[in-house]
Structure formats: structure tokens, C-alpha cells
Design a protein around this motif. Structure first.
Motif, PDB file in Angstrom:
ATOM      1  N   LEU A  34       4.874 -25.182 -67.125  1.00 30.46           N
ATOM      2  CA  LEU A  34       4.049 -25.384 -65.926  1.00 30.46           C
ATOM      3  C   LEU A  34       4.906 -25.338 -64.670  1.00 30.46           C
ATOM      4  CD1 LEU A  34       1.830 -28.355 -67.147  1.00 30.46           C
ATOM      5  CD2 LEU A  34       1.271 -25.916 -67.120  1.00 30.46           C
ATOM      6  N   GLY A  36       3.935 -22.508 -62.954  1.00 35.26           N
ATOM      7  CA  GLY A  36       3.890 -21.077 -62.634  1.00 35.26           C
ATOM      8  C   GLY A  36       3.254 -20.191 -63.689  1.00 35.26           C
ATOM      9  N   ASP A  91       6.629 -18.316 -69.915  1.00 31.64           N
ATOM     10  CA  ASP A  91       6.981 -18.696 -68.538  1.00 31.64           C
ATOM     11  C   ASP A  91       6.627 -17.565 -67.580  1.00 31.64           C
ATOM     12  OD1 ASP A  91       7.825 -20.308 -66.495  1.00 31.64           O
ATOM     13  OD2 ASP A  91       9.938 -20.252 -66.994  1.00 31.64           O
ATOM     14  N   ASP A  92       6.571 -17.916 -66.303  1.00 34.18           N
ATOM     15  CA  ASP A  92       6.185 -16.912 -65.321  1.00 34.18           C
ATOM     16  C   ASP A  92       7.289 -15.890 -65.065  1.00 34.18           C
ATOM     17  OD1 ASP A  92       7.828 -18.803 -64.115  1.00 34.18           O
ATOM     18  OD2 ASP A  92       6.507 -19.207 -62.415  1.00 34.18           O
TER      19      ASP A  92
END
Ligand code: IMP
Ligand code: MG
Length: 175
Positions: A34, A36, A91-92
Motif C-alpha cells: 500500500l 501506491g 507493488d506500483d
């Protein structure tokens, strides 16, 4: 603008198909980083028809600036038990590599069966940590990007596209 809604969704179909094919046994444990990865994770997982568990981890290394501090702080750790499970970290963006390296290391202590990582974006650059993602949405130049979950000082996450942050907005984030 780098990637519009259509380009993102087209690429998500491809990655989702690849992930689905790579786990014929199903039973994944997805760990989303979190905040992104929220948009990416939810759009991606809806395209993966495997039985899976979802957990979220909240870490911070940026402290509101555009440069990494190198120190990764775990703000919250409530993940499903990953022992013996196939874990997919979502993940971003892969930038310095500190975040992914730290999350991987942390999860490894719980002795999962396997760990892979999936990132929407990966910056072409020399990383501080030697870490790779197994699934990458798009490779980008080493620029600061926002939108589709990615923020600058907590703003722009809700843009439906991904764009490079304008230099003038870095100095005046209220615009
Ligand atoms: P790393 O630990 O340096 O690899 O950075 C990973 C995290 O930094 C990401 O999960 C993002 O939250 C943030 N980050 C890195 N680059 C960018 C960017 O260009 N825009 C927005 N956030 C970024
Ligand atoms: Mg992040």
C-alpha cells in the motif's frame, strides 16, 4: 502522459494471463504494497481467475519527497500466513529497490514455498538494491511519475492515467 487507461488495461490483460499460466496449481497469496499499488492490484486481480488470498503491507521509504531515504519502515504488518505458500508481491513501481528487497526479506522469514514480484512500472536505472521483478508492466526512464495509484505528496493517485510529474508541480504541489 505516458500510459493512458487503454494502454494500462491492455498490458494488465497480458500480465494477468502470464501469471495465471505460471501458477497452474492456483492457491496464490498476493501481498499488495500500500498505497501506491491499490489501483493496479485491484484491476490486475480481477483478471486472474485463480483461488487466492490477499494481504496488504504498508511500508514507507519516501517521507513525502521525491528521493528515497533508503530506510524502509513497516507501518503495518497484517499479512496472511505465507508459510509454504506461493507468494506474489504486488507493488506500483520499482525504483531504488529498497522497498521490494525489504518486503522480500521480511516475507522470506515466514518460509513461503516461493516468492515472486509483480510491479506495474520499473525504472531503468542503477538500483541501490539488487532486486528484480518477475512481472513488469512497463519499463520507464528514471523520471518521477504520478497517477493510477502513484502519488507525489499523496496527490494525483486518482488520475486514470500515468504521467510524468511536471517540474513546476514538484515545487508547487497545490496546483
Ligand atoms: P524504491 O524502494 O525506491 O524501489 O521505491 C518504491 C516506492 O517508492 C514505490 O512503491 C513508490 O511508492 C515510490 N516511488 C518510487 N518512484 C516513484 C515515482 O516516480 N512516483 C511515485 N512514487 C514513486
Ligand atoms: Mg509505494
Amino acid at each position: 502522459m505516458l500510459f493512458d487507461r487503454a494502454a494500462i488495461h491492455k498490458r494488465l490483460e497480458e500480465i494477468a494471463a502470464q501469471i495465471t499460466a505460471d501458477y497452474p496449481e492456483g492457491e496464490l497469496t498476493v501481498i499488495a504494497i500500500l498505497t501506491g499499488s491499490l489501483m493496479f492490484m485491484s484491476d490486475l486481480l480481477r483478471r486472474i481467475p485463480l483461488p487466492l488470498k490477499l494481504g496488504c503491507l504498508s511500508v514507507a521509504s519516501y517521507h513525502g519527497k521525491t528521493h528515497t531515504s533508503g530506510e524502509v519502515i513497516f507501518k503495518h504488518l497484517a499479512v496472511p500466513d505465507v508459510a509454504g505458500r506461493d507468494v506474489l508481491i504486488v507493488d506500483d513501481i520499482l525504483d531504488s529497490g529498497h522497498t521490494l528487497a525489504a518486503v522480500r526479506k521480511k516475507l522470506e522469514t515466514a518460509k513461503p514455498h516461493s516468492i515472486r514480484a509483480c510491479v506495474l512500472l520499473s525504472k531503468r536505472k542503477q538500483r541501490a538494491q539488487h532486486v528484480n521483478a518477475d512481472y513488469i508492466g512497463f519499463e520507464i526512464d528514471d523520471e518521477f511519475v504520478v497517477g493510477y495509484g502513484l502519488d507525489f505528496m499523496e496527490r494525483y493517485r486518482n488520475l486514470p492515467y500515468i504521467g510524468v510529474l511536471k517540474k513546476e508541480l514538484m515545487d508547487q504541489p497545490n496546483q
